[in-house]
Design a protein around this motif. Structure first.
Motif, PDB file in Angstrom:
ATOM      1  N   PRO A  11       0.791  -1.237   0.000  1.00 40.27           N
ATOM      2  CA  PRO A  11       0.000   0.000   0.000  1.00 40.27           C
ATOM      3  C   PRO A  11       0.826   1.291   0.000  1.00 40.27           C
ATOM      4  O   PRO A  11       0.371   2.301  -0.481  1.00 40.27           O
ATOM      5  CB  PRO A  11      -0.828  -0.100   1.278  1.00 40.27           C
ATOM      6  CG  PRO A  11      -0.463  -1.354   1.935  1.00 40.27           C
ATOM      7  CD  PRO A  11       0.502  -2.123   1.127  1.00 40.27           C
ATOM      8  N   GLU A 114      28.244   4.854  48.446  1.00 36.23           N
ATOM      9  CA  GLU A 114      27.786   5.033  47.056  1.00 36.23           C
ATOM     10  C   GLU A 114      28.943   5.086  46.062  1.00 36.23           C
ATOM     11  O   GLU A 114      28.720   5.206  44.860  1.00 36.23           O
ATOM     12  CB  GLU A 114      26.957   6.310  46.950  1.00 36.23           C
ATOM     13  CG  GLU A 114      25.623   6.213  47.660  1.00 36.23           C
ATOM     14  CD  GLU A 114      24.800   7.485  47.507  1.00 36.23           C
ATOM     15  OE1 GLU A 114      25.255   8.411  46.817  1.00 36.23           O
ATOM     16  OE2 GLU A 114      23.724   7.534  48.101  1.00 36.23           O
TER      17      GLU A 114
ATOM     18  N   TRP B  11      -4.960  -1.928   4.707  1.00 42.77           N
ATOM     19  CA  TRP B  11      -3.745  -1.249   4.252  1.00 42.77           C
ATOM     20  C   TRP B  11      -4.038   0.164   3.770  1.00 42.77           C
ATOM     21  O   TRP B  11      -3.262   1.072   4.023  1.00 42.77           O
ATOM     22  CB  TRP B  11      -3.080  -2.063   3.120  1.00 42.77           C
ATOM     23  CG  TRP B  11      -2.325  -3.233   3.650  1.00 42.77           C
ATOM     24  CD1 TRP B  11      -2.656  -4.548   3.521  1.00 42.77           C
ATOM     25  CD2 TRP B  11      -1.116  -3.189   4.401  1.00 42.77           C
ATOM     26  NE1 TRP B  11      -1.731  -5.334   4.155  1.00 42.77           N
ATOM     27  CE2 TRP B  11      -0.774  -4.516   4.710  1.00 42.77           C
ATOM     28  CE3 TRP B  11      -0.303  -2.163   4.851  1.00 42.77           C
ATOM     29  CZ2 TRP B  11       0.354  -4.844   5.432  1.00 42.77           C
ATOM     30  CZ3 TRP B  11       0.828  -2.494   5.568  1.00 42.77           C
ATOM     31  CH2 TRP B  11       1.141  -3.819   5.863  1.00 42.77           C
ATOM     32  N   GLN B  14      -4.360   2.649   6.346  1.00 42.03           N
ATOM     33  CA  GLN B  14      -3.069   3.031   6.954  1.00 42.03           C
ATOM     34  C   GLN B  14      -2.447   4.238   6.275  1.00 42.03           C
ATOM     35  O   GLN B  14      -1.603   4.908   6.830  1.00 42.03           O
ATOM     36  CB  GLN B  14      -2.089   1.850   6.906  1.00 42.03           C
ATOM     37  CG  GLN B  14      -2.530   0.632   7.658  1.00 42.03           C
ATOM     38  CD  GLN B  14      -3.053   0.954   9.032  1.00 42.03           C
ATOM     39  OE1 GLN B  14      -2.360   1.551   9.836  1.00 42.03           O
ATOM     40  NE2 GLN B  14      -4.303   0.605   9.299  1.00 42.03           N
ATOM     41  N   GLN B  15      -2.860   4.475   5.031  1.00 38.29           N
ATOM     42  CA  GLN B  15      -2.276   5.625   4.326  1.00 38.29           C
ATOM     43  C   GLN B  15      -2.517   6.922   5.079  1.00 38.29           C
ATOM     44  O   GLN B  15      -1.768   7.883   4.938  1.00 38.29           O
ATOM     45  CB  GLN B  15      -2.865   5.712   2.927  1.00 38.29           C
ATOM     46  CG  GLN B  15      -2.258   4.655   2.018  1.00 38.29           C
ATOM     47  CD  GLN B  15      -2.673   4.827   0.579  1.00 38.29           C
ATOM     48  OE1 GLN B  15      -3.664   5.508   0.310  1.00 38.29           O
ATOM     49  NE2 GLN B  15      -1.942   4.210  -0.311  1.00 38.29           N
ATOM     50  N   ALA B  18       0.210   6.964   7.582  1.00 40.05           N
ATOM     51  CA  ALA B  18       1.573   6.809   7.041  1.00 40.05           C
ATOM     52  C   ALA B  18       2.426   8.067   7.172  1.00 40.05           C
ATOM     53  O   ALA B  18       3.587   7.974   7.598  1.00 40.05           O
ATOM     54  CB  ALA B  18       1.501   6.355   5.595  1.00 40.05           C
ATOM     55  N   PHE B  22       6.161   8.361   8.905  1.00 37.14           N
ATOM     56  CA  PHE B  22       7.392   8.796   8.262  1.00 37.14           C
ATOM     57  C   PHE B  22       8.102   9.896   9.051  1.00 37.14           C
ATOM     58  O   PHE B  22       9.329   9.969   9.056  1.00 37.14           O
ATOM     59  CB  PHE B  22       7.104   9.276   6.829  1.00 37.14           C
ATOM     60  CG  PHE B  22       6.956   8.135   5.862  1.00 37.14           C
ATOM     61  CD1 PHE B  22       7.992   7.235   5.697  1.00 37.14           C
ATOM     62  CD2 PHE B  22       5.795   7.954   5.150  1.00 37.14           C
ATOM     63  CE1 PHE B  22       7.866   6.175   4.828  1.00 37.14           C
ATOM     64  CE2 PHE B  22       5.653   6.890   4.279  1.00 37.14           C
ATOM     65  CZ  PHE B  22       6.689   5.996   4.116  1.00 37.14           C
ATOM     66  N   GLN B  53      24.478   8.304  43.682  1.00 30.91           N
ATOM     67  CA  GLN B  53      23.155   7.699  43.748  1.00 30.91           C
ATOM     68  C   GLN B  53      22.052   8.656  44.160  1.00 30.91           C
ATOM     69  O   GLN B  53      20.895   8.415  43.865  1.00 30.91           O
ATOM     70  CB  GLN B  53      23.165   6.513  44.734  1.00 30.91           C
ATOM     71  CG  GLN B  53      24.239   5.477  44.452  1.00 30.91           C
ATOM     72  CD  GLN B  53      24.035   4.756  43.137  1.00 30.91           C
ATOM     73  OE1 GLN B  53      22.912   4.517  42.739  1.00 30.91           O
ATOM     74  NE2 GLN B  53      25.108   4.441  42.444  1.00 30.91           N
ATOM     75  N   ARG B  55      20.452  12.780  44.976  1.00 27.66           N
ATOM     76  CA  ARG B  55      20.548  14.205  44.717  1.00 27.66           C
ATOM     77  C   ARG B  55      19.638  14.952  45.669  1.00 27.66           C
ATOM     78  O   ARG B  55      18.648  14.405  46.163  1.00 27.66           O
ATOM     79  CB  ARG B  55      20.212  14.518  43.265  1.00 27.66           C
ATOM     80  CG  ARG B  55      18.839  14.097  42.828  1.00 27.66           C
ATOM     81  CD  ARG B  55      18.650  14.373  41.357  1.00 27.66           C
ATOM     82  NE  ARG B  55      17.244  14.238  40.993  1.00 27.66           N
ATOM     83  CZ  ARG B  55      16.770  14.481  39.783  1.00 27.66           C
ATOM     84  NH1 ARG B  55      17.573  14.888  38.828  1.00 27.66           N
ATOM     85  NH2 ARG B  55      15.500  14.344  39.513  1.00 27.66           N
ATOM     86  N   TYR B 259      31.862  22.271  31.616  1.00 32.10           N
ATOM     87  CA  TYR B 259      32.483  20.930  31.524  1.00 32.10           C
ATOM     88  C   TYR B 259      33.207  20.587  32.825  1.00 32.10           C
ATOM     89  O   TYR B 259      33.056  19.481  33.358  1.00 32.10           O
ATOM     90  CB  TYR B 259      33.445  20.891  30.336  1.00 32.10           C
ATOM     91  CG  TYR B 259      34.331  19.666  30.348  1.00 32.10           C
ATOM     92  CD1 TYR B 259      33.844  18.431  29.928  1.00 32.10           C
ATOM     93  CD2 TYR B 259      35.644  19.737  30.815  1.00 32.10           C
ATOM     94  CE1 TYR B 259      34.641  17.306  29.959  1.00 32.10           C
ATOM     95  CE2 TYR B 259      36.446  18.612  30.851  1.00 32.10           C
ATOM     96  CZ  TYR B 259      35.951  17.400  30.429  1.00 32.10           C
ATOM     97  OH  TYR B 259      36.738  16.287  30.478  1.00 32.10           O
ATOM     98  N   GLY B 262      30.693  19.827  35.556  1.00 34.50           N
ATOM     99  CA  GLY B 262      29.943  18.598  35.328  1.00 34.50           C
ATOM    100  C   GLY B 262      30.798  17.352  35.451  1.00 34.50           C
ATOM    101  O   GLY B 262      30.427  16.400  36.129  1.00 34.50           O
ATOM    102  N   LEU B 268      26.822  18.239  38.936  1.00 32.87           N
ATOM    103  CA  LEU B 268      25.985  18.202  37.740  1.00 32.87           C
ATOM    104  C   LEU B 268      24.883  19.265  37.777  1.00 32.87           C
ATOM    105  O   LEU B 268      24.518  19.821  36.745  1.00 32.87           O
ATOM    106  CB  LEU B 268      25.367  16.803  37.568  1.00 32.87           C
ATOM    107  CG  LEU B 268      26.363  15.671  37.318  1.00 32.87           C
ATOM    108  CD1 LEU B 268      25.629  14.360  37.084  1.00 32.87           C
ATOM    109  CD2 LEU B 268      27.256  15.965  36.140  1.00 32.87           C
TER     110      LEU B 268
END
Lengths: 459, 299
Positions: A11, A114, B11, B14-15, B18, B22, B53, B55, B259, B262, B268
């Motif tokens: 289809p 930890e 089918w 389904q168009q 579709a 996509f 572990q 925060r 950077y 972190g 973090l």
């Protein structure tokens, strides 16, 4: 062969049909599990020199343990960040991993339970390894009474000097015992050779942009940033006095030149060495290995003595750099991983092989009696350098580890630069630094305590 | 032959869905790799890690700390300094190069265009390593061969010269790349406009001001905005050139500080806060630039 369905009647058309088929085939490949053969250990490292050594020796381990497969992965400089991510996400960490000394601190943050590494203390003690190794080398890998790694190395530091140029300046380096002796000798050796008013050769090259050389001196005196209990001691009298001495080598005595380029291993620094601008350097064992590979043409020009002492008869060395190997908590077979650790770090034949390729002295005392360490080193004009390192090794100072080391080192770099460039006095620089780090730690503690109370609902 | 039954079959139904199927891969990837991390990082900026572990919720404390953090301000200033250097030095140079290489007077234009464009193909890491050698105080090419400033300059060892060294490296790396955009813009300007101006007695400068620049406005806006965003995201070049921002954070930039927090300091939450503040700064600057250049005005 006839296709069992009509492509033209799909289809969505032919294109999507082909895409769908490709998608399904690739799914099959993804879902086909790799053939499992017995036990598997993943071993992450970051150093190229280690990679060559382990790559040659891992097949021997696999022969010793039939059915065991060790996957060695060298991630280079990005390994520590990958490890951090894997430990944070609780997924994808290796079984066994090597960690560098300046990086380990960040892995110790938070509650000690930890930490992502297995505590090796009981294994080390029950098998009697603690007595067989240089015990001070466990300090960089220990925190709160737990040992998270085995030391790969000792990295004792010597004073590497240009024998020819010091002799030409009328200095006998073998007579140097203390830093005062070195300053006196350095003043003779630091010279303007062509009379143009500019110094052409300096007695020593020191890094004023990072903590490296200052910390060498500080550790030599049993100082440090943190003490054994985790207290900030960078503003202690000994730390301030050491920074005053360090700055005096540049400013008052003018016998030190800042490192050429960004660090001691910079090509510019090697060029300055070859030009005879640098007469000595504080060199750990690994640095000698780098020199040999990067500037082989300087063979025979260097000699080494122990570092000048702070007082007659006191310590003639310090320690610089280091690597550990540890087992992560994600490891499914820590017993097998422990065997790999011992094979990689405690096997005498392997350690001798390591010295041959990298000039790194191992922490295992039993390995020190090998004849190779007494062999003349042609790079140092026939001096048996290994012997000197081994003589100094038992006296290595401790280097206490702390979760805040990365932040502390970053700020310490600034403090040293500010002191050497006379923007601040050494006392001001270190007092402010200590205050900053104490505030940082206190603030975290306060938040964490408050946070835990909130979580418990007992605010 | 298609039957009526087929037309309304499963089918064919389904168009309708579709198209959504996509475009689904993009949205799925966007949600997984962009949407979720973005929201997660915003949430993270109100927390701080306590080890691996757990925060702790800290509210706006990370933002308050950030605005009191001298290294953040220094990094922000360094980044702004680089962005200004890009604006004042790099982009006019790129435009000048584009005008020169668009002119028929210049010989070997194609070779020169390639030569100026090539630096952008080199990885930032290699550029940093090469310029490290070029800027070396004693052995470096600039101090040794040119001595333009009459003395050896500590490009990478004295705080005040570090960012100018980074800017000069940035100019070498990116001017040729931006030149290509300007060149494309110049080639899109209709020749009749210049001819008409010439008939009216306009000289070269008047043509440049009244024809070239206004015609290039969309290209200038694009290059300015993209360059500013790139400048504020500066990381690899100074990170390697200055060995992580040394000396004394003279080469530190916002992304480098992010950077470090972190990955090196395991903070973090604080790093996420820096990221969001950087996003806000870039958004404000980009919108301001587009407004100033009149991109939002209706034709």
């Amino acid at each position: 062969m006839r296709i069992p369905f009509d492509i033209d009647n799909f289809p969505l058309g032919k294109g999507p049909m082909v895409m769908l088929v490709l998608f399904l085939i690739s799914c099959l490949f993804i879902y086909t599990p790799a053939e499992e053969k017995g036990e598997h250990l993943e071993f992450w490292i970051f150093a190229n020199t280690h990679y060559e050594e382990y790559q040659a020796r891992i097949p021997i381990f696999e022969e010793m343990y039939p059915g065991v497969n060790v996957q060695l992965i060298n991630y280079g400089g990005t390994m520590h960040d990958k490890l951090l991510t894997a430990l944070l996400s609780d997924f994808g960490a290796p079984d066994v991993v090597e960690v560098e000394i300046t990086s380990i601190g960040r892995f110790l943050k938070g509650d000690i339970d930890e930490v992502g590494f297995v505590d090796l203390r009981s294994r080390l003690e029950s098998e009697g390894w603690m007595d067989k190794l240089v015990v001070s080398r466990f300090t960089p890998w220990s925190y709160k009474d737990r040992i998270f790694g085995i030391p790969h190395d000792l990295h004792p530091v010597v004073l590497l000097y240009r024998d020819d140029l010091y002799k030409a300046a009328g200095v006998n380096m073998n007579e140097i015992e203390t830093w005062d002796d070195f300053i006196a000798a350095g003043k003779k050796a630091t010279r303007d050779l062509d009379g143009d008013g500019e110094t052409d050769q300096y007695a020593i090259v020191l890094d004023r942009r990072t903590e490296s050389d200052y910390f060498n001196l500080l550790l030599q005196r049993d100082g440090g940033f943190f003490d054994a209990n985790g207290n900030v001691v960078i503003d202690s009298d000994i730390a301030i006095d050491t920074l005053e001495f360090f700055t005096s080598l540049f400013n008052e005595h003018q016998i030190a030149t800042p490192v050429y380029g960004t660090w001691h291993g910079d090509p510019s620094n090697f060029a300055a060495m070859q030009d005879g601008k640098i007469l000595s350097i504080l060199a750990p064992d690994w640095y000698v290995g780098i020199l040999k590979s990067q500037v082989p043409q300087m063979s025979g020009k260097w000699k080494a003595i122990g570092m000048p002492a702070w007082e007659h008869g006191s310590r003639r060395t310090t320690t610089r750099g280091g690597t550990m190997v540890g087992i992560t908590k994600q490891c499914k077979n820590p017993d097998l991983a422990w065997e790999l650790l011992k094979f990689a770090y405690f096997d005498k034949a392997g350690l001798i092989n390591r010295y041959e390729t990298t000039r790194i002295i191992p922490p295992l005392k039993a390995a020190w009696d090998a004849p190779i360490y007494k062999e003349p080193d042609q790079y140092l004009g026939g001096q048996p350098l290994g012997q000197l390192f081994i003589e100094l090794a038992p006296d290595l100072p401790p280097r206490y580890q702390n979760p805040y080391w990365s932040e502390a080192a970053d700020l310490l770099n600034d403090a040293i630069f500010n002191a050497v460039t006379e923007k601040q006095t050494p006392r001001q620089a270190l007092t402010q630094l200590a205050e900053k780090v104490r505030t940082l730690i206190a603030k975290d503690q306060q938040r964490w305590t408050k946070g835990i109370k909130n979580e418990d609902g007992t605010k | 032959m298609k039957t009526g039954r087929n037309r309304f079959s499963y089918w064919h139904q389904q168009q309708r869905i579709a198209p959504y199927l996509f475009i689904a891969p993009f949205y799925i990837l966007f949600i997984v790799f962009m949407g979720y991390p973005l929201i997660s990082s915003l949430v993270m900026s109100f927390y701080e890690m306590r080890g691996f572990q757990s925060r702790i919720f800290v509210g706006f404390a990370n933002f308050v700390d950030l605005f009191r953090d001298p290294i953040f301000w220094k990094s922000l200033w360094n980044t702004t300094y680089f962005a200004l250097g890009t604006l004042i030095l790099q982009l006019p140079l790129a435009l000048l190069l584009a005008i020169l290489l668009n002119s028929k007077v210049v010989k070997g234009r194609n070779i020169l265009r390639l030569a100026f464009f090539v630096p952008v193909l080199v990885a930032g890491v290699f550029i940093a390593i090469i310029f490290n050698l070029i800027f070396d105080q004693r052995a470096g090419l600039i101090n040794n061969e040119f001595l333009i400033f009459g003395k050896e300059i500590g490009w990478l060892s004295e705080s005040k010269y570090v960012m100018p060294a980074v800017i000069l490296t940035g100019v070498w790396q990116w001017a040729g790349f931006n030149m290509i955009f300007f060149l494309a813009g110049l080639q899109g300007i209709r020749q009749e406009l210049y001819e008409a101006a010439a008939v009216d007695g306009a000289n070269w400068w008047q043509s440049f001001i009244h024809i070239t620049l206004p015609s290039l406005r969309p290209v200038i806006a694009f290059v300015f905005v993209v360059s500013m965003i790139g400048s504020f995201q500066l990381f690899d070049l100074p990170f390697i050139l200055t060995n992580g921002g040394e000396p004394a954070d003279a080469g530190s930039t916002i992304v480098m500080y992010l950077y470090k927090n972190g990955f090196q300091f395991m903070r973090l939450g604080y790093a996420a806060t820096i990221g969001w503040v950087l996003f806000i700064i870039i958004a404000i600057i980009s919108i301001a630039q587009l407004k100033l250049l009149g991109i939002f005005q209706e034709e």
